[in-house]
Scaffold this motif. Structure first.
Motif, mmCIF file in Angstrom:
data_model
loop_
_atom_site.group_PDB
_atom_site.id
_atom_site.type_symbol
_atom_site.label_atom_id
_atom_site.label_comp_id
_atom_site.label_asym_id
_atom_site.label_seq_id
_atom_site.Cartn_x
_atom_site.Cartn_y
_atom_site.Cartn_z
ATOM 1 N N SER A 424 -12.805 -11.083 -4.349
ATOM 2 C CA SER A 424 -13.221 -9.694 -4.164
ATOM 3 C C SER A 424 -12.044 -8.766 -3.869
ATOM 4 N N CYS A 425 -10.843 -9.343 -3.762
ATOM 5 C CA CYS A 425 -9.661 -8.540 -3.429
ATOM 6 C C CYS A 425 -8.933 -8.096 -4.696
ATOM 7 N N ASP A 426 -8.730 -6.817 -4.823
ATOM 8 C CA ASP A 426 -7.939 -6.290 -5.936
ATOM 9 C C ASP A 426 -6.465 -6.197 -5.575
ATOM 10 N N ALA A 427 -6.191 -6.100 -4.287
ATOM 11 C CA ALA A 427 -4.814 -6.052 -3.801
ATOM 12 C C ALA A 427 -4.581 -7.227 -2.860
ATOM 13 N N ILE A 428 -3.376 -7.310 -2.299
ATOM 14 C CA ILE A 428 -3.056 -8.415 -1.392
ATOM 15 C C ILE A 428 -3.971 -8.346 -0.170
ATOM 16 N N PRO A 429 -4.661 -9.427 0.165
ATOM 17 C CA PRO A 429 -5.554 -9.424 1.342
ATOM 18 C C PRO A 429 -4.753 -9.203 2.619
ATOM 19 N N ASN A 430 -5.469 -8.907 3.711
ATOM 20 C CA ASN A 430 -4.759 -8.688 4.964
ATOM 21 C C ASN A 430 -4.197 -9.997 5.521
ATOM 22 N N GLU A 431 -3.351 -9.843 6.510
ATOM 23 C CA GLU A 431 -2.622 -10.972 7.083
ATOM 24 C C GLU A 431 -3.552 -12.079 7.582
ATOM 25 N N ARG A 432 -4.674 -11.703 8.184
ATOM 26 C CA ARG A 432 -5.556 -12.703 8.793
ATOM 27 C C ARG A 432 -6.237 -13.563 7.734
ATOM 28 N N ILE A 433 -6.675 -12.951 6.650
ATOM 29 C CA ILE A 433 -7.293 -13.722 5.564
ATOM 30 C C ILE A 433 -6.293 -14.722 5.006
ATOM 31 N N ALA A 466 1.419 -7.890 -7.533
ATOM 32 C CA ALA A 466 1.553 -7.433 -6.153
ATOM 33 C C ALA A 466 1.976 -5.974 -6.076
ATOM 34 N N THR A 467 1.197 -5.226 -5.304
ATOM 35 C CA THR A 467 1.500 -3.808 -5.103
ATOM 36 C C THR A 467 1.579 -3.467 -3.616
ATOM 37 N N GLY A 468 1.496 -4.470 -2.757
ATOM 38 C CA GLY A 468 1.496 -4.223 -1.318
ATOM 39 C C GLY A 468 2.891 -3.988 -0.765
ATOM 40 N N ASP A 469 2.959 -3.738 0.537
ATOM 41 C CA ASP A 469 4.252 -3.526 1.172
ATOM 42 C C ASP A 469 4.961 -4.855 1.382
ATOM 43 N N ALA A 470 6.185 -4.776 1.880
ATOM 44 C CA ALA A 470 7.005 -5.981 2.035
ATOM 45 C C ALA A 470 6.372 -6.977 2.997
ATOM 46 N N CYS A 471 5.730 -6.456 4.051
ATOM 47 C CA CYS A 471 5.109 -7.343 5.039
ATOM 48 C C CYS A 471 3.943 -8.113 4.420
ATOM 49 N N LEU A 473 3.515 -8.780 1.284
ATOM 50 C CA LEU A 473 4.071 -9.713 0.306
ATOM 51 C C LEU A 473 4.604 -10.966 0.989
ATOM 52 N N LYS A 474 5.182 -10.785 2.162
ATOM 53 C CA LYS A 474 5.710 -11.919 2.919
ATOM 54 C C LYS A 474 4.590 -12.868 3.325
ATOM 55 N N HIS A 475 3.466 -12.315 3.776
ATOM 56 C CA HIS A 475 2.337 -13.163 4.175
ATOM 57 C C HIS A 475 1.740 -13.882 2.960
ATOM 58 N N LEU A 476 1.705 -13.213 1.820
ATOM 59 C CA LEU A 476 1.205 -13.845 0.597
ATOM 60 C C LEU A 476 2.123 -14.996 0.192
ATOM 61 N N GLN A 477 3.422 -14.778 0.284
ATOM 62 C CA GLN A 477 4.373 -15.841 -0.058
ATOM 63 C C GLN A 477 4.233 -17.028 0.895
ATOM 64 N N HIS A 478 4.004 -16.733 2.161
ATOM 65 C CA HIS A 478 3.815 -17.827 3.128
ATOM 66 C C HIS A 478 2.571 -18.638 2.799
ATOM 67 N N CYS A 479 1.509 -17.955 2.387
ATOM 68 C CA CYS A 479 0.267 -18.655 2.046
ATOM 69 C C CYS A 479 0.493 -19.578 0.848
ATOM 70 N N ILE A 480 1.189 -19.075 -0.167
ATOM 71 C CA ILE A 480 1.506 -19.915 -1.331
ATOM 72 C C ILE A 480 2.459 -21.030 -0.917
ATOM 73 N N GLY A 481 3.372 -20.709 0.001
ATOM 74 C CA GLY A 481 4.277 -21.732 0.512
ATOM 75 C C GLY A 481 3.537 -22.864 1.195
ATOM 76 N N SER A 482 2.443 -22.538 1.886
ATOM 77 C CA SER A 482 1.618 -23.581 2.500
ATOM 78 C C SER A 482 1.056 -24.524 1.445
ATOM 79 N N ALA A 483 0.698 -23.959 0.306
ATOM 80 C CA ALA A 483 0.207 -24.791 -0.800
ATOM 81 C C ALA A 483 1.315 -25.685 -1.338
ATOM 82 N N VAL A 484 2.543 -25.167 -1.367
ATOM 83 C CA VAL A 484 3.686 -25.977 -1.815
ATOM 84 C C VAL A 484 3.872 -27.171 -0.882
#
Length: 692
Positions: A424-433, A466-471, A473-484
């Motif tokens: 349901s998210c069109d942009a980067i979800p918030n940090e908590r999600i 990705a169209t979100g701010d740097a912060c 984007l960092k949380h999104l990268q961390h989430c993908i990093g968890s998958a790695v």
């Protein structure tokens, strides 16, 4: 003048907590000493009453002890009850005096029969002059009744308790807060002290009868929504207010009443919990909180199931309800699942998807609500998602497994909750999600490749657009990093392959390379040799033909993943020989790899040597250059001493040609080398010489 006296009287009444020392000093004398200079009329009447009681004791040659003062005061109260006319001021002073004396009477100094008679006198006296008494005096009388019931009456004889218990129940719904709270506290102490099943049954019936009396009013109030912040006392008629307060009484009583009536009362209480905030909501939530805090172990499944149904229904309308009640409901929901897990773990699994769905919906709420939901979700994942059990259930698939309580079915449904949120998210979800998604991936480990692959694909889609701010984007990268970390680079690259796009000669999913570089741990050297290096060379060849610098950069970045693949690799003993030969070629052909090679070798040496050397103190800093930032606890669990020994032997046995190439490279570079490179090289050289 009159206004000033009234103010003094009010302040004196508010200061109703009188502390008297239990010692040799006469109670009457203590009161005189304390209030000698007070101009409040209430204090004057209290001192006069105390003096009158002391006169009685002196006239009868009795000692000035608390039991003697109690007997004199109760006798005076009995005479007052039987007199045709009473002075409310005198009654108030007498009740206040008794509230001071009774707690000072030693245990056993009042017989059960005398205590019962005293309760009868006090109930009659209070009922007669209730409306004329001040709050402090009335509260003192209620406190006396409670103290006599708990400390001196026969708790195994309902007839000794009946009258006083009913009086406390009456004042537990009183309009005056201090009186009401005092009565509720006394009821709680009495109910918690009962041992006789017969008395518990009678007390339970009395409490439940009081609750039933107000049920019609409660039903009406539960369907009436009010605005957040409304005050109960200002928005209710007297009968309605009493109905609300009876829920407080029920909350106090529920942990102690008979199991049969408790189940019935709690079921009805949960039915009053509307999905939208009402005047009853806070009282019901408080009752649930008290229930969990004080209940005995034998909580029934229907009770817990009723609570979960009520709470999830309330959370489903969280955007329409006060945030503090939503937070409280969230905390209670966690408690309910913990209780349910203890008595019926299969049913707990069945409820997990529903609970996760409602809690996940709170992650986009205001900060307090979302933070609490995040904490609860983390806790539930850690407690109820177990990859070892799930792996044993993998052959069984389908939603029917949820009903059967199979772990795999419940876990699949939980994953589906977060998949739906991300969809349901069109942009980067918030940090908590993203945080809770990362925790779930981490908990499932390699199994997340099966259960959360669609989630990873969605995260990748968000990353590419990705169209979100740097912060963010960092949380999104961390989430993908968890998958790695959880799946490993091989599975991740199966889902998100890095390849050359034929249309525009660009490298697809190149954004993944920096994430791989940071998060790869416990991978295979063989995979780097057999897949990463050939892929890098293929992209490099294409870049030369197409004259694309971006492709060349992508090729180099892939090859420079070497240090990441040397972060606790699982196959050092098996594949370091092949890697050493490859690195010799790299040294001769790809100068840009020099620092990556020295860092990788240093990492391999340090990670294996650390297992064989004496443990350093927890506060001692790591001084070896090139050490990775893997936590000490994690590094302890990565390699056993036996594995490290084998790895060190493999490093030493295959290092001769590689070491010579490193020396040649180092001497050939001259001054064109960084200080870190020099330190790493010298450390490698010393270690390889040590093991050869």
């Amino acid at each position: 003048m009159a206004a000033a006296e009234a103010g003094q009287q009010k302040r004196a009444e508010e200061n109703d907590e009188l502390t008297i020392k239990d010692g040799d000093t006469d109670i009457c004398q203590q009161l005189m000493d304390r209030y000698a200079k007070s101009s409040a009329a209430q204090h004057g009447h209290l001192v006069a009453t105390a003096a009158a009681m002391r006169s009685i004791l002196v006239a009868e040659s009795l000692p000035s002890t608390p039991p003697a003062y109690f007997a004199a005061a109760i006798s005076s109260a009995d005479s007052t009850v039987n007199s045709p006319a009473t002075d409310p001021v005198a009654v108030s002073a007498l009740l206040t005096f008794l509230s001071i004396v009774v707690p000072l009477v030693p245990s056993g100094e009042i017989s059960t029969e005398k205590a019962r008679e005293a309760v009868t006198v006090l109930v009659s006296l209070i009922d007669r002059d209730e409306e004329k008494l001040g709050v402090a005096s009335l509260r003192g009388g209620v406190k006396c009744i409670g103290t006599l019931l708990i400390g001196f009456c026969n708790l195994d004889d309902w007839e000794s308790l009946d009258l006083g218990f009913a009086s406390l129940l009456k004042f537990a719904v009183d309009k005056r807060p201090k009186v009401r709270r005092c009565a509720q506290e006394c009821l709680e102490k009495i109910l918690g002290s009962l041992q006789s099943s017969t008395v518990i049954k009678e007390a339970s019936n009395t409490v439940y009868a009081s609750f039933k009396e107000y049920k019609p009013v409660l039903a009406e109030l539960s369907s009436s929504r009010i605005d957040e912040g409304s005050k109960v006392d200002l928005s209710l008629k007297t009968q309605n207010a009493e109905a609300v307060y009876v829920l407080n009484v029920l909350g106090v009583a529920i942990p102690f009443i008979s199991s049969k009536l408790r189940s019935r009362a709690f079921s009805e209480l949960c039915n009053l919990m509307a999905s939208q905030f009402s005047l009853l909501t806070r009282q019901i939530l408080k009752a649930m909180e008290v229930f969990f805090a004080n209940s005995r172990d034998e909580i029934s499944v229907p009770e817990i199931e009723s609570i979960i149904t009520s709470l999830t229904g309330y959370l489903s309308s969280h955007d329409k309800n006060p945030s503090d009640t939503v937070v409280q409901a969230t905390i209670l929901l966690r408690s309910a699942l913990e209780k349910l897990h203890l008595v019926d773990s299969k049913l707990c699994l069945k409820k997990l998807p529903l609970v996760f769905g409602d809690l996940a919906g709170l992650l986009t709420s205001n900060d307090d609500t979302a933070s609490q939901a995040l904490d609860v979700l983390k806790d539930l994942i850690n407690r109820h998602v177990d990859k070892d059990i799930v792996e044993g259930c993998l052959p069984f698939e389908g939603e029917e497994n949820v009903a059967d309580g199979n772990k795999i079915g419940a876990t699949k449904s939980v994953c589906a909750v977060f998949e739906s949120i991300l969809d349901s998210c069109d942009a980067i979800p918030n940090e908590r999600i993203l945080d809770v998604t990362a925790i779930l991936i981490d908990k499932l480990g390699e199994l997340s490749y099966v259960l959360m692959r669609n989630i990873v694909l969605k995260l990748a889609s968000l990353m590419t657009s990705a169209t979100g701010d740097a912060c963010s984007l960092k949380h999104l990268q961390h989430c993908i990093g968890s998958a790695v970390v959880a799946m490993g680079p091989e599975k991740i690259l199966e889902l998100l392959p890095i390849s050359i796009c034929a249309d525009n000669r660009s490298c697809t999913n190149s954004w993944l390379i920096p994430i791989l570089k940071r998060y790869i741990v416990g991978a295979s050297l063989g995979y780097y040799i057999e897949h990463i290096v050939p892929l890098s060379k293929s992209i490099l060849q294409t870049s030369r033909k197409a004259h694309r610098k971006k492709l060349q950069a992508c090729s180099h970045e892939l090859m420079e993943l070497l240090p990441a693949f040397c972060n606790y690799p699982v196959d050092v003993a098996q594949n370091f020989g092949s890697l050493a030969k490859l690195l010799v070629k790299f040294i001769n052909k790809y100068p840009f790899m020099n620092e990556a090679i020295t860092l990788s070798l240093q990492r391999l040496v340090n990670q294996n040597k650390s297992k064989l050397r004496p443990k350093i103190n927890p506060g001692e800093a790591k001084t070896c250059p090139g050490e990775d930032n893997t936590s000490e606890l994690e590094s302890e669990n990565r390699y056993s001493k036996k594995t490290s020994t084998k790895n060190i032997k493999a490093l030493a046995s295959c290092s001769a040609e590689l070491l010579q190439s490193l020396v040649d490279m180092f001497t050939g570079l001259g001054t064109e080398v960084s200080s870190d490179f020099k330190v790493n090289f010298l450390h490698i050289f010393c270690n390889f010489k040590l093991y050869n």
